[in-house]
Design an enzyme around this catalytic site. Structure first.
Site, short mmCIF file in Angstrom:
data_model
loop_
_atom_site.label_atom_id
_atom_site.label_comp_id
_atom_site.label_asym_id
_atom_site.label_seq_id
_atom_site.Cartn_x
_atom_site.Cartn_y
_atom_site.Cartn_z
CD1 TRP A 12 35.52 -18.57 -29.03
CD2 TRP A 12 36.36 -19.25 -27.09
NE1 TRP A 12 36.36 -17.58 -28.56
CE2 TRP A 12 36.89 -17.98 -27.37
CE3 TRP A 12 36.76 -19.89 -25.90
CZ2 TRP A 12 37.78 -17.31 -26.51
CZ3 TRP A 12 37.65 -19.23 -25.04
CH2 TRP A 12 38.14 -17.96 -25.35
NE ARG A 33 21.56 -28.50 -31.09
CZ ARG A 33 22.22 -29.35 -30.31
NH1 ARG A 33 21.60 -30.37 -29.74
NH2 ARG A 33 23.50 -29.18 -30.09
N GLY A 136 42.90 -14.13 -29.90
CA GLY A 136 44.19 -14.53 -29.36
C GLY A 136 44.37 -16.03 -29.45
CB ALA A 140 37.37 -23.89 -26.51
CE LYS A 191 42.19 -18.15 -35.45
NZ LYS A 191 41.75 -19.34 -34.70
NE ARG A 255 35.82 -25.56 -32.78
CZ ARG A 255 34.82 -24.76 -32.47
NH1 ARG A 255 34.21 -24.07 -33.41
NH2 ARG A 255 34.41 -24.63 -31.21
CG ASN A 256 39.93 -23.52 -38.98
OD1 ASN A 256 39.18 -23.42 -39.95
ND2 ASN A 256 39.65 -22.95 -37.81
#
Length: 331
Positions: A12, A33, A136, A140, A191, A255-256
């Site tokens: 993101w 990194r 919103g 990504a 969310k 991802r979630n």
């Protein structure tokens, strides 16, 4: 030309650096990194987090926070929410005095139950008028591919919100302004928890009716909590509420949702965490969201259920059974 520093070179953060550059900003992307910063600088691409996406020449990468922050007009914070305080403590002395601080993070801090904007103000000493949040339906990868999307920039200072709006407005990315920082942050944080529940249901083999029911009831508990904390009801019906919730609960890019789906299929939390390098914010934030809700006596049954699965060892199938067997009542 607006000079922006993006601190955090995950998917993101890298995507938003591209958006800012496409909108005409000069961008410094900071990677923790050195090897990642070097790779981005040499390849013009973040092959680790966003492979196949070419970055504009106006995006430069560095592992030196001081270099990234030098003379920045806008400082974008795009690190995992639970690591914000530690990272920001080190960066705070380097922040330009009047730079606008923009949070891309969607979480509630463990232990303190503070929203990300509150952590930013506390660590940096910046007034709330200098801090903005962006939230919103912003997956990504789709935005990096320049698929049309909209977002909300919330700030108590209208002029700063409008300046940020101009700094990231592109033909494929449309930002709206909103003064409701609390509502936008709560929508973004909760969310992720509801998306875990939707993923679990998907992994168990349930379909669209189940997902729609979870999204709708998830929105209800998000709004209940948000209103008690001072958010505006209209925010939860908009992009930072319903919009973000639908995208995160429905997309395999989430991802979630993906994390929850693996739990529903029988993997443990530890096994899922080992299988991905991406951060599923809801796994940690579900506990702080629940703590926040309990502190304000707000009923959040879906959040409670996700906490039981992620942190108390409850089987996903038992979670669904308990949700469905709750006392019947009016909507």
């Amino acid at each position: 030309m607006t000079r922006a520093a993006v601190l955090g070179a995950g998917s993101w953060g890298t995507t938003f650096a591209k958006v800012l550059a496409d909108a005409g900003c000069e961008v410094m992307l900071h990677a923790r990194r050195p090897e990642l910063a070097k790779s981005i600088a040499e390849d013009g691409e973040n092959r680790e987090y966003l492979p196949g996406i070419r970055l504009p020449a106006s995006v430069r990468a560095t592992a030196d926070a001081a270099e990234a922050l030098l003379d920045a007009d806008v400082v974008v914070l795009a690190v995992p929410s639970q690591s914000l305080r530690d990272n920001l403590t080190g960066w705070a002395p380097l922040l330009p005095a009047d730079a606008t601080l923009l949070s891309l993070m969607k979480g509630i801090e463990l232990g303190t139950t503070k929203r990300m904007s509150e952590v930013i103000c506390e660590v940096t000493g910046a007034g709330p008028d200098r801090v903005a949040v962006l939230s919103g339906p912003n997956l990504a990868r789709e935005i990096a591919e320049e698929q049309p999307a909209a977002t909300v920039i919330a700030c108590t200072d209208t002029a700063r919100a409008e300046a940020l709006q101009a700094a990231c407005h592109t033909p494929y990315f449309r930002p709206y302004t909103n003064p409701d920082v609390i509502g936008c942050e709560l929508g973004g944080a909760v969310k992720n928890v509801i998306a875990l529940a939707c993923g679990i249901a998907e992994g168990l083999g349930f379909g669209d009716n189940t997902r729609a029911s979870l999204i709708t009831r998830g929105l209800a508990e998000t709004a209940r909590l948000g209103l008690v904390l001072g958010g505006e009801l209209t925010t939860f019906a908009g992009l930072a509420g319903m919009g973000d919730l639908v995208a995160t609960c429905s997309s395999p890019l989430s991802r979630n949702r993906t994390f929850g789906e693996k739990l529903g299929r029988g993997m443990t939390v530890a096994q899922v965490q080992e299988s991905t390098r991406q951060t599923a914010e809801g796994v940690k934030s579900c506990r702080s969201v629940l703590d926040l809700a309990r502190a304000h006596d707000v009923y959040v049954p879906l959040t409670e259920a996700v906490v039981r699965v992620c942190h108390e060892g409850e089987a996903p199938a038992q979670m669904v059974k308990e949700i469905m067997s709750r006392e019947a009542k009016p909507e």
